[in-house]
Design a protein around this motif. Structure first.
Motif, PDB file in Angstrom:
ATOM      1  N   ALA A  54       0.839  -1.206   0.000  1.00  0.00           N
ATOM      2  CA  ALA A  54       0.000   0.000   0.000  1.00  0.00           C
ATOM      3  C   ALA A  54       0.868   1.247   0.000  1.00  0.00           C
ATOM      4  CB  ALA A  54      -0.909  -0.007   1.230  1.00  0.00           C
ATOM      5  N   CYS A  55       0.264   2.373  -0.330  1.00  0.00           N
ATOM      6  CA  CYS A  55       0.959   3.661  -0.343  1.00  0.00           C
ATOM      7  C   CYS A  55       1.325   4.054   1.085  1.00  0.00           C
ATOM      8  CB  CYS A  55       0.062   4.727  -0.969  1.00  0.00           C
ATOM      9  SG  CYS A  55       0.782   6.384  -0.955  1.00  0.00           S
ATOM     10  N   ALA A  56       2.584   4.420   1.297  1.00  0.00           N
ATOM     11  CA  ALA A  56       3.032   4.857   2.620  1.00  0.00           C
ATOM     12  C   ALA A  56       2.485   6.232   2.970  1.00  0.00           C
ATOM     13  CB  ALA A  56       4.558   4.873   2.688  1.00  0.00           C
ATOM     14  N   GLY A  57       1.977   6.960   1.983  1.00  0.00           N
ATOM     15  CA  GLY A  57       1.432   8.297   2.231  1.00  0.00           C
ATOM     16  C   GLY A  57      -0.025   8.306   2.639  1.00  0.00           C
ATOM     17  N   CYS A  58      -0.812   7.394   2.072  1.00  0.00           N
ATOM     18  CA  CYS A  58      -2.259   7.428   2.336  1.00  0.00           C
ATOM     19  C   CYS A  58      -2.879   6.060   2.574  1.00  0.00           C
ATOM     20  CB  CYS A  58      -2.983   8.137   1.203  1.00  0.00           C
ATOM     21  SG  CYS A  58      -3.028   7.195  -0.349  1.00  0.00           S
TER      22      CYS A  58
END
Length: 175
Positions: A90-94
């Motif tokens: 998954a995206c580490a930002g969101c």
């Protein structure tokens, strides 16, 4: 600490310097007037937006450099490159799920690679830094830079989504 010296590199020399991690990504994103999104992504709207200061508090300095400033981690430096369990990246930002472990393969490049993303997970745009044309991959929900996609991957797509491990998290599939 990453050096911020300006180098004039083009073509193969730039690609080699970037791939080895010897030269950080120098063409950094300019911030749009809203202070939240990169100028070149300003035409795109993202569901998750934060100010630059908020991104800096939410991410580690290395994640911030990759996700928000289009940096590139050193090859073979990410534990996710050697992650072989079933699960989701998954995206580490969101936290948007991006890739399934079922589509991960060893590209022998030093970065986690996949032959297809999850549906509606990523966006792409042209990247012409270093005098070459590549296709940049970003998170569809927050616009975070993930890596690049190339046409030298395995079947069935023939694509290689070469991602920065710092830009992602991994959640193993429950046993």
């Amino acid at each position: 600490m990453v050096s911020r010296r300006i180098f004039m590199l083009t073509g193969t020399a730039a690609a080699a310097a970037l791939a080895t991690g010897l030269v950080p990504r120098l063409a950094r994103r300019a911030t749009a007037a809203d202070g939240k999104t990169p100028a070149k992504a300003a035409a795109e709207t993202f569901e998750v937006t934060h100010t630059d200061a908020e991104w800096r508090t939410r991410l580690t300095p290395a994640q911030y450099d990759v996700l928000r400033r289009e940096g590139t981690e050193r090859p073979y430096s990410s534990p996710l490159n050697d992650e072989h369990r079933a699960g989701t990246f998954a995206c580490a930002g969101c936290a948007l799920p991006l890739f399934s472990s079922r589509t991960k393969f060893d590209s022998h490049t030093g970065w986690p690679s996949f032959w297809i993303p999850l549906e509606h997970a990523v966006g792409t745009r042209s990247d012409t830094t270093f005098g070459m044309v590549r296709t940049e991959v970003h998170c569809r929900r927050c616009g975070g830079h993930l890596g690049h996609v190339f046409d030298d991957g395995p079947k069935p797509t023939g694509l290689r989504y070469c991602m920065n491990g710092l830009a992602m998290t991994f959640t193993p599939q429950p046993a």
